[in-house]
Scaffold this active site. Structure first.
Site, PDB file in Angstrom:
ATOM      1  N   ASN A 161       0.854  -1.103  -0.065  1.00  0.00           N
ATOM      2  CA  ASN A 161       0.055   0.047  -0.127  1.00  0.00           C
ATOM      3  C   ASN A 161       0.998   1.300  -0.138  1.00  0.00           C
ATOM      4  O   ASN A 161       1.404   1.577   0.993  1.00  0.00           O
ATOM      5  CB  ASN A 161      -1.085   0.001   1.201  1.00  0.00           C
ATOM      6  CG  ASN A 161      -1.860   1.045   1.164  1.00  0.00           C
ATOM      7  OD1 ASN A 161      -1.742   2.074   0.392  1.00  0.00           O
ATOM      8  ND2 ASN A 161      -2.677   1.083   2.221  1.00  0.00           N
ATOM      9  N   HIS A 194     -12.804   2.857   0.051  1.00  0.00           N
ATOM     10  CA  HIS A 194     -12.871   1.968   0.775  1.00  0.00           C
ATOM     11  C   HIS A 194     -13.643   0.452   0.346  1.00  0.00           C
ATOM     12  O   HIS A 194     -14.022  -0.306   1.187  1.00  0.00           O
ATOM     13  CB  HIS A 194     -13.698   1.953   2.205  1.00  0.00           C
ATOM     14  CG  HIS A 194     -13.021   3.130   3.006  1.00  0.00           C
ATOM     15  ND1 HIS A 194     -13.897   4.252   3.589  1.00  0.00           N
ATOM     16  CD2 HIS A 194     -11.785   3.518   3.196  1.00  0.00           C
ATOM     17  CE1 HIS A 194     -12.963   5.025   4.099  1.00  0.00           C
ATOM     18  NE2 HIS A 194     -11.750   4.759   4.020  1.00  0.00           N
ATOM     19  N   ARG A 220     -11.978  15.406   7.756  1.00  0.00           N
ATOM     20  CA  ARG A 220     -12.904  15.852   6.538  1.00  0.00           C
ATOM     21  C   ARG A 220     -14.171  16.144   6.964  1.00  0.00           C
ATOM     22  O   ARG A 220     -14.908  15.399   7.727  1.00  0.00           O
ATOM     23  CB  ARG A 220     -12.757  14.838   5.502  1.00  0.00           C
ATOM     24  CG  ARG A 220     -11.571  14.601   4.911  1.00  0.00           C
ATOM     25  CD  ARG A 220     -11.440  13.104   3.867  1.00  0.00           C
ATOM     26  NE  ARG A 220     -10.276  12.508   4.419  1.00  0.00           N
ATOM     27  CZ  ARG A 220     -10.351  11.203   3.871  1.00  0.00           C
ATOM     28  NH1 ARG A 220     -11.320  10.707   3.096  1.00  0.00           N
ATOM     29  NH2 ARG A 220      -9.315  10.411   4.710  1.00  0.00           N
ATOM     30  N   PHE A 247     -10.573   9.511  18.024  1.00  0.00           N
ATOM     31  CA  PHE A 247     -11.772   8.888  18.878  1.00  0.00           C
ATOM     32  C   PHE A 247     -11.289   8.746  20.325  1.00  0.00           C
ATOM     33  O   PHE A 247     -12.275   8.727  21.364  1.00  0.00           O
ATOM     34  CB  PHE A 247     -12.666   8.040  18.076  1.00  0.00           C
ATOM     35  CG  PHE A 247     -13.625   8.734  17.390  1.00  0.00           C
ATOM     36  CD1 PHE A 247     -13.105   9.210  16.096  1.00  0.00           C
ATOM     37  CD2 PHE A 247     -15.092   9.007  17.713  1.00  0.00           C
ATOM     38  CE1 PHE A 247     -14.161   9.667  15.145  1.00  0.00           C
ATOM     39  CE2 PHE A 247     -15.849   9.519  16.619  1.00  0.00           C
ATOM     40  CZ  PHE A 247     -15.490  10.147  15.353  1.00  0.00           C
TER      41      PHE A 247
END
Ligand code: ADP
Length: 397
Positions: A7, A180, A241, A284
């Site tokens: 990746n 995704h 975003r 989070f």
């Protein structure tokens, strides 16, 4: 088969070596700061400690050489020689309309990926640098491209068209593509296994909630809608975003902040989302801490984030005329009982109930809806690398 999964970003490169028969991760790592001072490669062989090596990586070719050295190192490596690597699977962000599934890479495929690069100018060129570096270092080893967009290519026209002049689509390819896809595909298939029903008989909503976040509607084994659009900026409120927005905000904000389109895009991509709303963090873990301490910013960010997820679930239940399974996945979806519960409590109209004990777990596959719930709600950890390795092994067999 041993499959190397790559990746590749503009200055980073994540890799995993996966045994496709046992689906074991033999080793994994990350090259960071490629082309920048202070480049570093971290490599973790299965069952052993991480090895960190700070060494110059002027370009991706050198990064790939270092990956191969790490994998084949006589004492800490995981293969005896390069010849044991049977194929390489590459994550490619944008396949445009050209790719509806993974493909073996050849010159035509590279050209087609280049042709859609203006749709993902930050990602596709970086992905291709990784492909070329691997081809150079591993001549003759088959390479496979696995696209983030491919799974969503089954969306019908009514879902992928924007309400723009049709020419924007025909001439400029402006449409919803979705991202995704590897995760949405992996998780929705796993959900069908978990409930023990055929994939092509189910209505599944997948909530991929990570730093980037998207929801998809998978009906009878096919994606029929997803929340990200031409780019990964649309849809949910994300880490930094903004997600869905009145397009007029762009001009208005440019005037108020005395900046241009680039300046506003920077705000929408990097300074918005739960980070912008909370004024605290995009992570989070920090937001949950803040929420527990009754921090107003953290609370408003989590509530706005969850509310947007609730709206998308409602929209996709309507689009599919019902829903059998709802899945939570990715960093936040797998690890935040608070976000999941906040969402599920607003799904009573669908007959969703919560099993609090099950929901209060983190990072594992588990059904979190109550025994009486009309919809099976579950946490399904995503594994994009494994999905890439599976596709790669299937194509090069
Ligand atoms: P991406 O791949 O888009 O960068 P991930 O799917 O890895 O994102 O998700 C990263 C996010 O997951 C982090 O920013 C953090 O907000 C969240 N996360 C990770 N672990 C936890 C946790 N234990 N509790 C709450 N949130 C978590």
């Amino acid at each position: 088969m041993k499959i190397l999964v790559i990746n590749c970003g503009s200055s980073s490169l994540k890799f995993q070596l996966i045994d496709s028969e046992t689906e074991e991760v033999l080793g994994k790592g990350l090259c960071e700061r490629i082309g920048i001072d202070g480049s570093v490669i971290g490599f973790t062989p299965a069952g052993k400690d991480k090895i960190v090596n700070t060494t110059p990586m002027p370009d991706h070719n050198r990064a790939i050489e270092l990956v191969i050295e790490a994998l084949t190192d006589p004492s800490t490596g995981v293969v005896g020689s390069l010849s044991e690597i049977d194929a390489v699977g590459h994550r490619i962000v944008h396949g445009g309309e050209a790719f509806t599934s993974s493909v073996v890479i050849n010159d035509d495929v590279i050209k087609a990926i280049e042709d859609v690069s203006d749709l993902a100018p930050l990602h596709n060129p970086a992905n291709l640098i990784g492909v070329r570096a691997c081809m150079k270092a591993m001549p003759g080893v088959p390479m496979v491209a696995v696209f983030d967009t491919a799974f969503h290519q089954t969306m019908p026209e009514e879902a992928y068209l924007y309400g723009l002049p049709y020419k924007a689509y025909t001439d400029y390819k402006v449409r919803r593509y979705g991202f995704h896809g590897t995760s949405h595909s992996f998780v929705s298939k796993r959900a069908a296994d978990i409930v023990g029903k055929p994939y092509d008989s189910l209505k599944i909503i997948v909530c991929h909630l990570g730093n980037g976040a998207s929801v998809s509607a998978v009906k009878n084994g096919k994606c029929i809608d997803t929340s990200m659009g031409l780019t990964p900026l649309e849809g949910l409120i994300m880490g930094t975003r903004c997600g869905d927005l009145d397009p007029s905000v762009v001009e208005y904000l440019a005037g108020k902040e005395n900046t241009d389109i680039k300046g506003v895009m920077n705000i929408l991509n990097k300074q918005s989302g739960v980070f912008g709303l909370s004024g605290l963090s995009s992570d989070f873990r920090d937001l949950e801490d803040g929420y527990n301490k009754k921090d107003a910013g953290a609370t408003r960010a989590i509530m706005a984030f969850a509310y947007r997820v609730v709206k998308y679930i409602g929209a996709y239940a309507a689009a599919m005329d019902g829903v059998d399974c709802i899945c939570f996945t990715a960093g936040v979806g797998e690890n935040s009982p608070l976000v999941r519960k906040t969402v599920m409590e607003r799904l009573g109209y669908l007959g969703v109930t919560v099993d609090d004990e099950a929901n209060n777990t983190r990072g594992k596959e588990i059904r979190i809806s109550g025994a009486d719930s009309k919809v099976a709600v579950m946490v399904v950890p995503t594994n994009e690398e494994l999905a890439i390795a599976r596709d790669t092994a299937a194509l090069v067999k």
